[in-house]
Design an enzyme around this catalytic site. Structure first.
Site, PDB file in Angstrom:
ATOM      1  N   HIS A 110      22.853   2.739  15.748  1.00  0.00           N
ATOM      2  CA  HIS A 110      22.042   3.541  16.674  1.00  0.00           C
ATOM      3  C   HIS A 110      21.485   4.770  15.947  1.00  0.00           C
ATOM      4  CE1 HIS A 110      21.370   5.571  20.722  1.00  0.00           C
ATOM      5  NE2 HIS A 110      21.422   6.629  19.924  1.00  0.00           N
ATOM      6  N   GLU A 111      22.353   5.496  15.268  1.00  0.00           N
ATOM      7  CA  GLU A 111      21.895   6.721  14.601  1.00  0.00           C
ATOM      8  C   GLU A 111      20.946   6.401  13.450  1.00  0.00           C
ATOM      9  OE1 GLU A 111      22.298   9.369  16.145  1.00  0.00           O
ATOM     10  OE2 GLU A 111      23.894   8.716  17.491  1.00  0.00           O
ATOM     11  N   HIS A 114      17.539   5.775  14.762  1.00  0.00           N
ATOM     12  CA  HIS A 114      16.816   7.035  14.960  1.00  0.00           C
ATOM     13  C   HIS A 114      16.148   7.460  13.649  1.00  0.00           C
ATOM     14  CE1 HIS A 114      17.741   8.108  19.030  1.00  0.00           C
ATOM     15  NE2 HIS A 114      19.014   8.346  18.846  1.00  0.00           N
ATOM     16  N   HIS A 120      15.288   6.566  22.165  1.00  0.00           N
ATOM     17  CA  HIS A 120      16.159   5.815  23.069  1.00  0.00           C
ATOM     18  C   HIS A 120      15.342   4.873  23.947  1.00  0.00           C
ATOM     19  CE1 HIS A 120      18.971   9.404  22.474  1.00  0.00           C
ATOM     20  NE2 HIS A 120      19.495   8.387  21.844  1.00  0.00           N
ATOM     21  N   TYR A 171      21.068   3.895  26.328  1.00  0.00           N
ATOM     22  CA  TYR A 171      22.254   4.625  26.798  1.00  0.00           C
ATOM     23  C   TYR A 171      23.108   3.718  27.674  1.00  0.00           C
ATOM     24  CZ  TYR A 171      21.129   9.552  25.583  1.00  0.00           C
ATOM     25  OH  TYR A 171      20.901  10.742  24.955  1.00  0.00           O
TER      26      TYR A 171
END
Ligand SMILES: [Zn+2]
Length: 221
Positions: A110-111, A114, A120, A171
């Site tokens: 996930h990071e 980014h 998101h 999320y």
């Protein structure tokens, strides 16, 4: 502001998908107990970038080489799990993988996603067709987290063609809830969506396709 023209915030500065990184000594010294119990945060990070490079997209993280690379990603054991989005054209842009951030591989992915330029999933303009956001259940103190649920202009965003509840960038149902046990902040409109929302196991098939669409294969020469 959008960097990199048609690639949005993506890393094109050193060639498409080439990303210099620097790992702090502190991050390297963290123990397996601070990772997932059997591997250290550093080992898990290195495994994640190798996985992306070999199996997902033409993304090559390479070690920061000082003066020849003015912009790079600074990997550190920060207070939380967070990353600056895309190539920000600055030295030492943060990728923090602190406590519990390397416990699940999907959190690391996930990071890193980014870093590769992605926001998101629930901030997409078409999100209301798939999920309901309950802003009244979102924390406002000590930090007001409501802006984490803002829809982001398409000018800034690289997204898959379809909304993906199973994206590693989505999320979970109770993110930043004032009461994580009883109040949801995001509800999927279908059972299928609710079943996968917030997963942090691995990239979804659509995540992989989206990364490949942006960075290849085919890999740039
Ligand atoms: Zn995030």
């Amino acid at each position: 502001m959008v960097y990199g023209g048609t690639y949005g915030y993506g890393w094109i500065y050193y060639g498409l998908g080439r990303i210099p990184y620097y790992v702090t000594p502190d991050f390297k010294q963290r123990t397996a107990a601070e990772g997932n119990g059997s591997h250290t945060p550093y080992e898990i990070f290195m495994d994640a970038i190798a996985y992306i490079k070999n199996e997902v997209a033409c993304v090559d993280f390479f070690p920061f080489e000082g003066a020849t690379t003015p912009y790079y990603v600074l990997v550190d054991y920060g207070a939380s799990c967070q990353a600056e989005i895309g190539c920000r054209m600055k030295s030492g842009q943060k990728l923090d993988l602190g406590p519990y951030c390397t416990f699940k591989r999907g959190t690391v992915l996930h990071e890193i996603m980014h870093v590769l330029g992605f926001y998101h999933e629930h901030t997409r303009q078409d999100r209301d067709s798939e999920v309901t956001v309950h802003l009244e259940n979102v924390e406002t103190s000590p930090n007001d987290r409501r802006s984490n649920f803002d829809v982001v202009s398409t000018d800034f965003v690289d997204h898959s063609p379809v909304y993906d509840c199973g994206s590693v960038m989505h999320y979970t149902h109770n993110a930043y809830s004032t009461d994580k046990f009883s109040l949801d902040t995001i509800t999927g409109k279908t059972t299928a969506c609710r079943n996968v929302m917030g997963q942090r196991v691995d990239f979804s098939p659509i995540d992989k396709a989206t990364l490949a669409a942006k960075y290849g294969p085919p890999c740039p020469a």
